[in-house]
Design a protein around this motif. Sequence first.
Motif, short mmCIF file in Angstrom:
data_model
loop_
_atom_site.label_atom_id
_atom_site.label_comp_id
_atom_site.label_asym_id
_atom_site.label_seq_id
_atom_site.Cartn_x
_atom_site.Cartn_y
_atom_site.Cartn_z
N MET A 1 -75.02 -48.94 0.11
CA MET A 1 -74.78 -49.96 1.14
C MET A 1 -76.08 -50.32 1.83
O MET A 1 -76.95 -49.48 2.01
CB MET A 1 -73.84 -49.43 2.22
N LEU A 2 -76.20 -51.57 2.22
CA LEU A 2 -77.29 -52.04 3.05
C LEU A 2 -76.67 -52.71 4.26
O LEU A 2 -75.84 -53.61 4.12
CB LEU A 2 -78.18 -53.04 2.30
N ILE A 3 -77.06 -52.26 5.44
CA ILE A 3 -76.57 -52.87 6.68
C ILE A 3 -77.77 -53.47 7.40
O ILE A 3 -78.73 -52.77 7.72
CB ILE A 3 -75.85 -51.85 7.58
N GLN A 4 -77.71 -54.78 7.64
CA GLN A 4 -78.77 -55.50 8.35
C GLN A 4 -78.22 -56.03 9.66
O GLN A 4 -77.13 -56.61 9.70
CB GLN A 4 -79.29 -56.67 7.52
N VAL A 5 -79.00 -55.85 10.72
CA VAL A 5 -78.65 -56.37 12.03
C VAL A 5 -79.67 -57.46 12.36
O VAL A 5 -80.87 -57.22 12.36
CB VAL A 5 -78.67 -55.26 13.11
N LEU A 6 -79.16 -58.68 12.61
CA LEU A 6 -80.03 -59.83 12.84
C LEU A 6 -79.83 -60.41 14.23
O LEU A 6 -78.72 -60.37 14.78
CB LEU A 6 -79.75 -60.94 11.82
N GLU A 7 -80.91 -60.93 14.77
CA GLU A 7 -80.86 -61.66 16.03
C GLU A 7 -81.73 -62.90 15.86
O GLU A 7 -82.91 -62.78 15.49
CB GLU A 7 -81.38 -60.80 17.18
N ASP A 8 -81.17 -64.06 16.07
CA ASP A 8 -81.86 -65.33 15.88
C ASP A 8 -82.45 -65.44 14.47
O ASP A 8 -83.61 -65.79 14.28
CB ASP A 8 -82.98 -65.51 16.92
N GLN A 9 -81.65 -65.08 13.48
CA GLN A 9 -82.00 -65.17 12.06
C GLN A 9 -83.15 -64.24 11.65
O GLN A 9 -83.72 -64.38 10.58
CB GLN A 9 -82.36 -66.61 11.67
N LYS A 10 -83.51 -63.28 12.51
CA LYS A 10 -84.55 -62.31 12.19
C LYS A 10 -83.92 -60.93 12.09
O LYS A 10 -83.10 -60.55 12.93
CB LYS A 10 -85.64 -62.28 13.27
N ILE A 11 -84.34 -60.16 11.08
CA ILE A 11 -83.83 -58.80 10.94
C ILE A 11 -84.45 -57.93 12.02
O ILE A 11 -85.66 -57.79 12.11
CB ILE A 11 -84.15 -58.24 9.54
N VAL A 12 -83.59 -57.35 12.85
CA VAL A 12 -84.03 -56.47 13.93
C VAL A 12 -83.98 -55.02 13.46
O VAL A 12 -84.84 -54.22 13.79
CB VAL A 12 -83.17 -56.66 15.19
N VAL B 1 -80.61 -50.74 16.37
CA VAL B 1 -80.67 -49.52 15.55
C VAL B 1 -79.38 -48.71 15.73
O VAL B 1 -78.78 -48.25 14.75
CB VAL B 1 -81.91 -48.67 15.92
N ASN B 2 -78.94 -48.56 16.96
CA ASN B 2 -77.69 -47.82 17.20
C ASN B 2 -76.49 -48.54 16.61
O ASN B 2 -75.57 -47.90 16.09
CB ASN B 2 -77.50 -47.59 18.70
N LEU B 3 -76.49 -49.86 16.67
CA LEU B 3 -75.40 -50.64 16.08
C LEU B 3 -75.37 -50.43 14.57
O LEU B 3 -74.31 -50.21 13.99
CB LEU B 3 -75.57 -52.12 16.42
N ALA B 4 -76.53 -50.48 13.92
CA ALA B 4 -76.59 -50.28 12.47
C ALA B 4 -76.09 -48.89 12.09
O ALA B 4 -75.31 -48.74 11.14
CB ALA B 4 -78.02 -50.49 11.97
N ARG B 5 -76.49 -47.89 12.83
CA ARG B 5 -76.02 -46.52 12.54
C ARG B 5 -74.51 -46.40 12.75
O ARG B 5 -73.81 -45.76 11.97
CB ARG B 5 -76.74 -45.52 13.44
N GLY B 6 -74.01 -46.99 13.82
CA GLY B 6 -72.58 -46.93 14.09
C GLY B 6 -71.77 -47.65 13.02
O GLY B 6 -70.72 -47.15 12.59
N GLU B 7 -72.26 -48.80 12.58
CA GLU B 7 -71.54 -49.53 11.54
C GLU B 7 -71.59 -48.79 10.20
O GLU B 7 -70.63 -48.80 9.45
CB GLU B 7 -72.10 -50.95 11.39
N LEU B 8 -72.69 -48.12 9.92
CA LEU B 8 -72.77 -47.31 8.71
C LEU B 8 -71.71 -46.20 8.75
O LEU B 8 -71.00 -45.97 7.77
CB LEU B 8 -74.16 -46.70 8.55
N ALA B 9 -71.56 -45.57 9.89
CA ALA B 9 -70.54 -44.53 10.04
C ALA B 9 -69.13 -45.12 9.89
O ALA B 9 -68.26 -44.51 9.26
CB ALA B 9 -70.68 -43.83 11.39
N THR B 10 -68.91 -46.30 10.45
CA THR B 10 -67.61 -46.96 10.33
C THR B 10 -67.28 -47.25 8.87
O THR B 10 -66.16 -47.02 8.41
CB THR B 10 -67.59 -48.28 11.14
N TRP B 11 -68.26 -47.75 8.15
CA TRP B 11 -68.03 -48.09 6.74
C TRP B 11 -67.83 -46.84 5.89
O TRP B 11 -67.07 -46.85 4.92
CB TRP B 11 -69.20 -48.92 6.20
N LYS B 12 -68.52 -45.76 6.22
CA LYS B 12 -68.37 -44.52 5.45
C LYS B 12 -66.96 -43.95 5.55
O LYS B 12 -66.51 -43.23 4.67
CB LYS B 12 -69.38 -43.48 5.90
N GLU B 13 -66.26 -44.26 6.63
CA GLU B 13 -64.89 -43.77 6.82
C GLU B 13 -63.88 -44.53 5.97
O GLU B 13 -62.76 -44.09 5.80
CB GLU B 13 -64.49 -43.87 8.29
#
Length: 148
Positions: free
Chosen positions: A126-137, A52-64
């Motif tokens: 934008m849609l940001i998906q974070v996956l682990e072992d092919q599953k959306i986390v 969740v924190n990674l997805a939020r951080g990447e959203l902020a990175t992309w917004k810049e």
Amino acid sequence: MDKIMTQNEKGITLLEVLLSMVILSIVLLTIVNFFPQMGRMNTYNGEKMKAVNLARGELATWKERDSLDTPPPHYILNEGTDPHNYHYFTSTIDGFKVNVTIDKQSDLDTTESPSLSPSPSKAHQMLIQVLEDQKIVSETYGYMMVND
């Protein structure tokens, strides 16, 4: 006289000792079985929180960013399923696979309303998906403002 001595004897029998040990063992085994389950749940929740924190951080990175075509350095452009309408980017960050999908069509054009933005810009979903072992986390949505 033997009857009087056995009636006045105080103590516990072997059967009572064994029965109390069995009951105590059942209770302790039930409690001990919860510890591995709690450990697994703590690990799962920790991974979920990282995602969740990674997805939020990447959203902020992309917004810049100020361009749809230039991703952050650690992303690779993919063809995706609909390359005419969307940009697809992927990356691996902290052991998670991150997929970013950006709509090429703007949902909002601020050139119509100068009070919203001093320079004309467009908002792209934008849609940001974070996956682990092919599953959306984790996944999150947001908008990227791009100047014309």
